[in-house]
Design an enzyme around this catalytic site. Structure first.
Site, PDB file in Angstrom:
ATOM      1  N   ASP A 171      -0.168  -4.610   9.854  1.00  0.00           N
ATOM      2  CA  ASP A 171      -1.265  -3.870   9.557  1.00  0.00           C
ATOM      3  C   ASP A 171      -2.323  -4.656   9.081  1.00  0.00           C
ATOM      4  O   ASP A 171      -2.315  -5.723   8.133  1.00  0.00           O
ATOM      5  CB  ASP A 171      -0.641  -3.021   8.256  1.00  0.00           C
ATOM      6  CG  ASP A 171      -1.660  -2.306   7.627  1.00  0.00           C
ATOM      7  OD1 ASP A 171      -2.785  -1.863   8.377  1.00  0.00           O
ATOM      8  OD2 ASP A 171      -1.390  -1.423   6.783  1.00  0.00           O
ATOM      9  N   TRP A 213       0.983  -1.214  -0.116  1.00  0.00           N
ATOM     10  CA  TRP A 213       0.076  -0.044   0.035  1.00  0.00           C
ATOM     11  C   TRP A 213       1.025   1.307  -0.041  1.00  0.00           C
ATOM     12  O   TRP A 213       1.876   1.314   0.845  1.00  0.00           O
ATOM     13  CB  TRP A 213      -0.798  -0.097   1.449  1.00  0.00           C
ATOM     14  CG  TRP A 213      -1.920   1.177   1.483  1.00  0.00           C
ATOM     15  CD1 TRP A 213      -2.638   1.511   0.552  1.00  0.00           C
ATOM     16  CD2 TRP A 213      -2.044   1.904   2.527  1.00  0.00           C
ATOM     17  NE1 TRP A 213      -3.456   2.632   1.154  1.00  0.00           N
ATOM     18  CE2 TRP A 213      -2.976   2.800   2.284  1.00  0.00           C
ATOM     19  CE3 TRP A 213      -1.395   1.856   3.918  1.00  0.00           C
ATOM     20  CZ2 TRP A 213      -3.550   3.643   3.152  1.00  0.00           C
ATOM     21  CZ3 TRP A 213      -1.980   2.953   4.760  1.00  0.00           C
ATOM     22  CH2 TRP A 213      -2.792   3.722   4.421  1.00  0.00           C
ATOM     23  N   LYS A 264     -12.991  -0.607   6.199  1.00  0.00           N
ATOM     24  CA  LYS A 264     -13.558  -1.505   5.143  1.00  0.00           C
ATOM     25  C   LYS A 264     -14.116  -2.696   6.003  1.00  0.00           C
ATOM     26  O   LYS A 264     -15.774  -2.827   5.305  1.00  0.00           O
ATOM     27  CB  LYS A 264     -12.316  -2.322   4.657  1.00  0.00           C
ATOM     28  CG  LYS A 264     -11.111  -1.846   4.491  1.00  0.00           C
ATOM     29  CD  LYS A 264     -10.871  -0.878   3.317  1.00  0.00           C
ATOM     30  CE  LYS A 264      -9.727  -0.171   3.078  1.00  0.00           C
ATOM     31  NZ  LYS A 264      -9.699   0.564   2.114  1.00  0.00           N
TER      32      LYS A 264
HETATM   33  C1  LIG Z   1      -2.941  -2.121   3.569  1.00  0.00           C
HETATM   34  C2  LIG Z   1      -3.707  -1.149   4.380  1.00  0.00           C
HETATM   35  N1  LIG Z   1      -3.368  -0.459   5.324  1.00  0.00           N
HETATM   36  C3  LIG Z   1      -3.873   0.551   6.089  1.00  0.00           C
HETATM   37  C4  LIG Z   1      -5.014   1.076   5.257  1.00  0.00           C
HETATM   38  C5  LIG Z   1      -5.732   2.378   5.901  1.00  0.00           C
HETATM   39  O1  LIG Z   1      -6.746   2.724   5.863  1.00  0.00           O
HETATM   40  P1  LIG Z   1      -7.509   3.909   6.672  1.00  0.00           P
HETATM   41  O2  LIG Z   1      -6.680   4.896   7.140  1.00  0.00           O
HETATM   42  O3  LIG Z   1      -8.680   4.370   5.866  1.00  0.00           O
HETATM   43  O4  LIG Z   1      -8.068   2.872   7.821  1.00  0.00           O
HETATM   44  C6  LIG Z   1      -5.391   0.749   3.858  1.00  0.00           C
HETATM   45  C7  LIG Z   1      -6.483   1.274   3.210  1.00  0.00           C
HETATM   46  O5  LIG Z   1      -6.528   1.047   1.956  1.00  0.00           O
HETATM   47  C8  LIG Z   1      -4.925  -0.420   3.472  1.00  0.00           C
HETATM   48  O6  LIG Z   1      -5.118  -0.965   2.469  1.00  0.00           O
END
Ligand SMILES: Cc1ncc(COP(=O)(O)O)c(C=O)c1O
Length: 414
Positions: free
Chosen positions: A222, A141, A258
């Site tokens: 993560d 990511w 999500k």
């Molecule tokens: C691998 C991964 N980590 C962390 C996030 C963090 O997303 P958010 O800050 O919206 O919770 C995402 C969102 O796409 C992700 O795909």
């Protein structure tokens, strides 16, 4: 008063590169073609291509709106207690020895990104080996690199994807981890790896844990897709729990964007696990300090919604059904796309679409092919060939399969 110099004191500010994913979303929104398809979006869409408010979330909001003691006061520095205690059980399992021994500290964060940033800042100050780098997977990511570099770490990559076979390059990964400096931090996607959708098997996780223990590497999990990957919260937390059993001290960034559809509510948690209650107590004071200095207190609305779902058994059951609805629809789209491509005889193999899990599929298409899909078909995907299965539905599946067939046949990879 002395004259102000005509040149700006910020003359040294260079333009930052655009965020590719956010940029894609802007281009998609501006496209007026009726056939346009958004396969870049990292958010669930229902079969009509619309955002979905989970029934469990709707009900939690109703409960909160009818609570006569409801207010808009600041949260305490730790966040909503029902959220943090429920989230810790969700991640580590309700019978976790680490929880029973009070070796876990959980703080509410600004979604997964905020959890990663607070963890990154804490580690910048307290990582046991000063100057040890942070390792991220290749690919990962895009925000991982940005977050850890912003917090002052040197960021390196470990091999992850075999770009030819679109499978896990386990030998490359193990080799890179073996060669990593002792005390390095390793960012691991707990499940539904973004962007590839390729997760290690249980056996491969054992190999990863073993080399990380040997090299004294620090896991920072993560987890942005728990329950979304396989439909089971426990399955999707397997690797984290296994690493706890192994005795690792670690961090976990958790997002409810999500799996509860709380994207804009910015709801998440950062968990730390140490090997003693006293160390965890000390860590908690430092994590609180970093969080206080950056966000002061977490945002209440999403935290209360998620906390209400986690503490109420009926709402929790509804949430499990909602997770199943989302993961089943994604799976149906995976099956559908693979079947259509195989029926069309599209050159290449397409089993990776159903082998991969989570919201994304790493199709193997390249940047030129992605550009062609955008220009000819108004289909938007990231230039590394990642598609979000959530952007597919029964109305556009055939159109997308035919477009992929065209691009694979007519736009050579090199
Ligand atoms: C691998 C991964 N980590 C962390 C996030 C963090 O997303 P958010 O800050 O919206 O919770 C995402 C969102 O796409 C992700 O795909």
């Amino acid at each position: 008063m002395p004259a102000i110099a005509p040149t700006s004191i910020f003359d040294n500010v260079t333009e930052a590169p655009p965020d590719k994913i956010l940029n894609l979303s802007v281009m998609y929104k501006a496209d007026t073609d009726a056939t346009k398809v958004d396969l870049g979006v990292g958010a669930y869409r229902d079969n009509n291509g619309k955002p979905w408010v989970l029934p469990a979330v709707k009900e939690a909001k109703r409960v909160l709106s009818e609570d006569p003691s409801g207010n808009h006061e600041y949260l305490g520095v730790g966040g909503v207690p029902e959220l943090t205690s429920g989230a810790a059980k969700l991640i580590f399992g309700k019978d976790s020895p680490a929880l029973a021994d009070s070796r876990v500290y959980t703080i509410q964060s600004i979604s997964g990104t905020g959890a990663l940033m607070v963890g990154a800042q804490f580690l910048a100050q307290f990582k046991p080996v000063k100057d040890a780098p942070v390792y991220i997977s290749d690919p990962t990511w895009a925000n991982h690199r940005a977050i850890f570099e912003t917090a002052g770490h040197t960021v390196k990559t470990y091999a992850y994807c075999d770009f030819e076979t679109l499978t896990l390059n386990i030998n490359g990964m193990i080799k890179d981890l073996k060669e990593a400096t002792e005390g390095s931090i390793v960012i691991l996607h707990a499940c539904a790896h973004n962007p590839t959708g390729i997760d290690p098997t249980h056996e491969q996780w054992e190999q990863i844990a073993s080399v990380m223990a040997e090299r004294k590497l620090i896991p920072f999990f993560d987890t942005a897709y728990q329950g979304f990957a396989t439909g089971s919260l426990d399955n999707d937390a397997w690797a984290i729990r296994r690493f706890v059993d192994y005795g690792f001290e670690m961090l976990v960034a958790e997002s409810f964007a999500k799996n509860m559809g709380l994207y804009g509510e910015r709801t998440g948690c950062l968990h730390t696990v140490s090997n003693s209650q006293e160390i965890t107590r000390r860590i908690s004071t430092q994590i609180n300090r970093v969080s206080r200095a950056t966000i002061s207190t977490a945002s209440a609305h999403g935290g209360k919604i998620a906390g209400t779902i986690l503490k109420d058994s009926n709402l929790f059951s509804q949430w499990l059904e909602d997770l199943k609805t989302m993961s089943d629809r994604i799976k149906e789209m995976r099956d559908g796309l693979r079947t259509l491509l195989e029926k069309l005889g599209t050159p290449g193999t397409w089993n990776h679409i159903t082998d991969q899990i989570g919201m994304f599929s790493f199709t193997g298409l390249n940047a030129t092919q992605a550009e062609y899909l955008k220009n000819k078909y108004h289909i938007y995907l990231t230039d590394n060939g990642r598609i979000s299965l959530a952007g597919l539905n029964t109305s556009n599946l055939d159109y997308v399969a035919r477009a992929i067939d065209d691009v694979v046949r007519n736009v050579p990879k090199n």
